[in-house]
Design a protein around this motif. Structure first.
Motif, PDB file in Angstrom:
ATOM      1  N   PHE A   1       0.845  -1.192   0.000  1.00 48.52           N
ATOM      2  CA  PHE A   1       0.000   0.000   0.000  1.00 48.52           C
ATOM      3  C   PHE A   1       0.882   1.244   0.000  1.00 48.52           C
ATOM      4  O   PHE A   1       2.070   1.192   0.330  1.00 48.52           O
ATOM      5  CB  PHE A   1      -0.956   0.015   1.200  1.00 48.52           C
ATOM      6  N   THR A   2       0.285   2.364  -0.381  1.00 47.70           N
ATOM      7  CA  THR A   2       0.937   3.669  -0.295  1.00 47.70           C
ATOM      8  C   THR A   2       0.143   4.530   0.686  1.00 47.70           C
ATOM      9  O   THR A   2      -1.005   4.219   1.022  1.00 47.70           O
ATOM     10  CB  THR A   2       0.990   4.365  -1.663  1.00 47.70           C
ATOM     11  N   THR A   3       0.781   5.613   1.156  1.00 48.19           N
ATOM     12  CA  THR A   3       0.105   6.528   2.071  1.00 48.19           C
ATOM     13  C   THR A   3       0.352   7.966   1.623  1.00 48.19           C
ATOM     14  O   THR A   3       1.167   8.219   0.732  1.00 48.19           O
ATOM     15  CB  THR A   3       0.637   6.372   3.519  1.00 48.19           C
ATOM     16  N   SER A   4      -0.337   8.895   2.240  1.00 50.50           N
ATOM     17  CA  SER A   4      -0.053  10.316   2.027  1.00 50.50           C
ATOM     18  C   SER A   4      -0.059  11.025   3.373  1.00 50.50           C
ATOM     19  O   SER A   4      -0.771  10.635   4.295  1.00 50.50           O
ATOM     20  CB  SER A   4      -1.059  10.958   1.060  1.00 50.50           C
ATOM     21  N   TYR A   5       0.760  12.068   3.445  1.00 50.95           N
ATOM     22  CA  TYR A   5       0.907  12.854   4.673  1.00 50.95           C
ATOM     23  C   TYR A   5       0.273  14.210   4.394  1.00 50.95           C
ATOM     24  O   TYR A   5       0.865  15.068   3.746  1.00 50.95           O
ATOM     25  CB  TYR A   5       2.388  12.995   5.011  1.00 50.95           C
ATOM     26  N   HIS A   6      -0.962  14.378   4.860  1.00 41.31           N
ATOM     27  CA  HIS A   6      -1.711  15.592   4.552  1.00 41.31           C
ATOM     28  C   HIS A   6      -1.590  16.670   5.623  1.00 41.31           C
ATOM     29  O   HIS A   6      -1.710  17.852   5.339  1.00 41.31           O
ATOM     30  CB  HIS A   6      -3.209  15.272   4.403  1.00 41.31           C
TER      31      HIS A   6
ATOM     32  N   TYR B   1       5.266  12.165  16.236  1.00 38.97           N
ATOM     33  CA  TYR B   1       6.102  11.901  15.055  1.00 38.97           C
ATOM     34  C   TYR B   1       6.612  10.460  15.053  1.00 38.97           C
ATOM     35  O   TYR B   1       6.716   9.818  14.003  1.00 38.97           O
ATOM     36  CB  TYR B   1       7.277  12.885  14.994  1.00 38.97           C
ATOM     37  N   ARG B   2       6.928   9.938  16.227  1.00 31.63           N
ATOM     38  CA  ARG B   2       7.388   8.551  16.322  1.00 31.63           C
ATOM     39  C   ARG B   2       6.285   7.596  15.844  1.00 31.63           C
ATOM     40  O   ARG B   2       6.550   6.650  15.094  1.00 31.63           O
ATOM     41  CB  ARG B   2       7.781   8.242  17.760  1.00 31.63           C
ATOM     42  N   ALA B   3       5.046   7.869  16.270  1.00 34.37           N
ATOM     43  CA  ALA B   3       3.922   7.020  15.856  1.00 34.37           C
ATOM     44  C   ALA B   3       3.673   7.139  14.355  1.00 34.37           C
ATOM     45  O   ALA B   3       3.402   6.139  13.672  1.00 34.37           O
ATOM     46  CB  ALA B   3       2.670   7.407  16.632  1.00 34.37           C
ATOM     47  N   LEU B   4       3.761   8.357  13.814  1.00 36.92           N
ATOM     48  CA  LEU B   4       3.536   8.557  12.386  1.00 36.92           C
ATOM     49  C   LEU B   4       4.625   7.898  11.546  1.00 36.92           C
ATOM     50  O   LEU B   4       4.352   7.349  10.469  1.00 36.92           O
ATOM     51  CB  LEU B   4       3.464  10.052  12.070  1.00 36.92           C
ATOM     52  N   LYS B   5       5.858   7.965  12.021  1.00 35.01           N
ATOM     53  CA  LYS B   5       6.949   7.336  11.276  1.00 35.01           C
ATOM     54  C   LYS B   5       6.722   5.822  11.198  1.00 35.01           C
ATOM     55  O   LYS B   5       6.979   5.196  10.161  1.00 35.01           O
ATOM     56  CB  LYS B   5       8.287   7.653  11.953  1.00 35.01           C
ATOM     57  N   ARG B   6       6.223   5.266  12.282  1.00 38.12           N
ATOM     58  CA  ARG B   6       5.913   3.833  12.276  1.00 38.12           C
ATOM     59  C   ARG B   6       4.750   3.543  11.319  1.00 38.12           C
ATOM     60  O   ARG B   6       4.795   2.581  10.552  1.00 38.12           O
ATOM     61  CB  ARG B   6       5.554   3.374  13.697  1.00 38.12           C
ATOM     62  N   PHE B   7       3.715   4.392  11.353  1.00 39.42           N
ATOM     63  CA  PHE B   7       2.547   4.195  10.494  1.00 39.42           C
ATOM     64  C   PHE B   7       2.956   4.208   9.024  1.00 39.42           C
ATOM     65  O   PHE B   7       2.630   3.302   8.255  1.00 39.42           O
ATOM     66  CB  PHE B   7       1.521   5.301  10.766  1.00 39.42           C
ATOM     67  N   HIS B   8       3.670   5.251   8.601  1.00 38.79           N
ATOM     68  CA  HIS B   8       4.014   5.413   7.183  1.00 38.79           C
ATOM     69  C   HIS B   8       5.193   4.542   6.765  1.00 38.79           C
ATOM     70  O   HIS B   8       5.387   4.304   5.568  1.00 38.79           O
ATOM     71  CB  HIS B   8       4.325   6.876   6.896  1.00 38.79           C
ATOM     72  N   GLY B   9       5.959   4.062   7.754  1.00 42.18           N
ATOM     73  CA  GLY B   9       7.149   3.283   7.419  1.00 42.18           C
ATOM     74  C   GLY B   9       6.856   1.968   6.740  1.00 42.18           C
ATOM     75  O   GLY B   9       7.719   1.416   6.052  1.00 42.18           O
TER      76      GLY B   9
ATOM     77  N   GLY C   1      14.290  14.726   7.336  1.00 41.91           N
ATOM     78  CA  GLY C   1      15.169  15.026   8.459  1.00 41.91           C
ATOM     79  C   GLY C   1      14.726  14.350   9.747  1.00 41.91           C
ATOM     80  O   GLY C   1      15.529  14.163  10.665  1.00 41.91           O
ATOM     81  N   ARG C   2      13.448  13.997   9.827  1.00 38.31           N
ATOM     82  CA  ARG C   2      12.919  13.304  11.008  1.00 38.31           C
ATOM     83  C   ARG C   2      12.980  11.782  10.849  1.00 38.31           C
ATOM     84  O   ARG C   2      12.465  11.049  11.689  1.00 38.31           O
ATOM     85  CB  ARG C   2      11.471  13.735  11.271  1.00 38.31           C
ATOM     86  N   GLY C   3      13.532  11.312   9.736  1.00 43.10           N
ATOM     87  CA  GLY C   3      13.707   9.878   9.550  1.00 43.10           C
ATOM     88  C   GLY C   3      12.655   9.198   8.702  1.00 43.10           C
ATOM     89  O   GLY C   3      12.665   7.969   8.563  1.00 43.10           O
ATOM     90  N   PHE C   4      11.723   9.949   8.103  1.00 43.25           N
ATOM     91  CA  PHE C   4      10.742   9.350   7.202  1.00 43.25           C
ATOM     92  C   PHE C   4      11.438   8.971   5.896  1.00 43.25           C
ATOM     93  O   PHE C   4      12.331   9.682   5.430  1.00 43.25           O
ATOM     94  CB  PHE C   4       9.598  10.319   6.917  1.00 43.25           C
ATOM     95  N   ARG C   5      10.980   7.875   5.279  1.00 35.94           N
ATOM     96  CA  ARG C   5      11.620   7.380   4.061  1.00 35.94           C
ATOM     97  C   ARG C   5      10.589   7.138   2.953  1.00 35.94           C
ATOM     98  O   ARG C   5       9.392   7.216   3.182  1.00 35.94           O
ATOM     99  CB  ARG C   5      12.360   6.064   4.367  1.00 35.94           C
ATOM    100  N   ASN C   6      11.085   6.825   1.757  1.00 34.03           N
ATOM    101  CA  ASN C   6      10.240   6.512   0.589  1.00 34.03           C
ATOM    102  C   ASN C   6       9.239   7.627   0.315  1.00 34.03           C
ATOM    103  O   ASN C   6       8.042   7.394   0.124  1.00 34.03           O
ATOM    104  CB  ASN C   6       9.502   5.184   0.796  1.00 34.03           C
ATOM    105  N   ILE C   7       9.744   8.865   0.299  1.00 33.63           N
ATOM    106  CA  ILE C   7       8.877  10.027   0.114  1.00 33.63           C
ATOM    107  C   ILE C   7       8.756  10.362  -1.369  1.00 33.63           C
ATOM    108  O   ILE C   7       9.753  10.397  -2.098  1.00 33.63           O
ATOM    109  CB  ILE C   7       9.422  11.251   0.886  1.00 33.63           C
TER     110      ILE C   7
END
Length: 336
Positions: free
Chosen positions: A100-105, A124-132, A150-156
């Motif tokens: 699946f893919t996600t979006s950060y609105h 942010y920790r919870a969101l990084k896990r969600f989108h990761g 910069g906060r560690g999110f990937r595959n953007i």
């Protein structure tokens, strides 16, 4: 043909950028050989969100989502929000080994911090896990991409937004019978939108607010000289844009701000703080004034030609937004 299931907690009757964006993706989908099926709160019982009853939280179980996926048989899944529907869909997809893919609105951590004592770092920790777990996470602007990376999110991946330039356009008729110049705000009337920063300004003319939300009653009481028109859509909203002189955007937390390009398409210059959203949308276009002094920005924007704003607003199309959206989904799956 791609059959795309979009899971979203944000849906009608809410009026916001997430809902508007997803609706336009569905309109444009056939052009890109895609059939869109929505998984929305309409399918579930719901309860009012604490502190914001206009938003309802769906009572959804992963088992219900599994049944819907079995029924729809999508080739691709996109999760648009991190609420109960998004969480249940994510859990179901990970259990089934389904990509699946996600979006950060939304700058959710900042919104939560504005309403509760929960630190931004926790959210942010919870969101990084969600989108990761997603093949890709879509964001609307370069500065948001840099911040999240910069906060560690990937595959953007980047997904811009558009505007209906036929509806939102300059008009000769001015329907607001108030003193000019008219400084306009459109959006949710809630604490995270930082409306006090706009309504407390010493400006000539009239301040007009379009939108509704939990902060409206208190703001109407505090700023009786401002005009509160409530929520407007379609032609009613477009005519108010075209009747105004400057669009003031006091938010410090929006990721894009579709209202910015609706205002530009209507011929309105922008006054805003130099933050993510306004920085990306306005850029070097000369169609707005971005300043830490919002009063200075609002007064300076009065000198910007409306024709310049309209021409720039016309460069944001829903066709290009949809092209990015659907190609991102295909690429995210083909890269694995």
């Amino acid at each position: 043909m791609m059959r795309l299931l979009i899971a979203t907690d944000a849906w009608r009757p809410q009026i916001n950028g997430v809902v508007r964006s997803l609706e336009y993706m569905a309109v444009e989908a056939p052009r890109f050989g895609t059939e869109v099926v929505f998984l929305t709160p309409e399918r579930f019982r719901s309860v009012p969100m604490p502190t914001y009853p206009e938003i309802r939280l769906s009572l959804v179980r992963p088992g219900s989502v599994a049944g819907i996926l079995e029924e729809v048989q999508p080739t691709h899944v996109h999760i648009a929000t991190e609420g109960p529907i998004g969480l249940a869909t994510r859990l179901t997809c990970t259990r089934q080994g389904r990509a699946f893919t996600t979006s950060y609105h939304t700058r959710f951590p900042e919104y939560v911090a504005a309403r509760t004592r929960i630190p931004e770092a926790w959210s942010y920790r919870a969101l990084k896990r969600f989108h990761g777990a997603a093949r890709a996470m879509m964001v609307s602007t370069p500065s948001l991409e840099r911040d999240l990376a910069g906060r560690g999110f990937r595959n953007i991946m980047r997904w811009t937004r558009g505007v209906d330039t036929g509806l939102f356009r300059p008009r000769t008729e001015r329907i607001l019978d108030v003193a000019a110049p008219i400084f306009l705000y459109v959006g949710r009337v809630a604490v995270e939108k930082n409306l006090d920063a706009f309504l407390s300004l010493d400006l000539p003319g009239t301040k007009v607010v379009v939108g509704d939300g939990p902060a409206r009653t208190g703001l109407e009481r505090t700023y009786p000289e401002a005009r509160f028109l409530g929520a407007l859509t379609g032609e009613d909203l477009a005519r108010v844009y075209a009747s105004s002189d400057v669009f003031v955007f006091p938010s410090l937390t929006d990721t894009f701000g579709i209202v910015l390009i609706e205002a530009l398409a209507s011929g309105l210059p922008i006054a805003a703080f130099p933050v993510t959203g306004p920085l990306d949308v306005i850029g070097a276009s000369g169609c707005g004034v971005l300043s830490p002094d919002l009063r200075e920005a609002a007064l300076g924007a009065l000198a910007i030609p409306r024709e310049r704003c309209r021409a720039y607003g016309e460069t944001f199309t829903w066709q290009e937004s949809a092209r990015q959206f659907f190609s991102n989904i295909e690429k995210a799956h083909s890269d694995h």
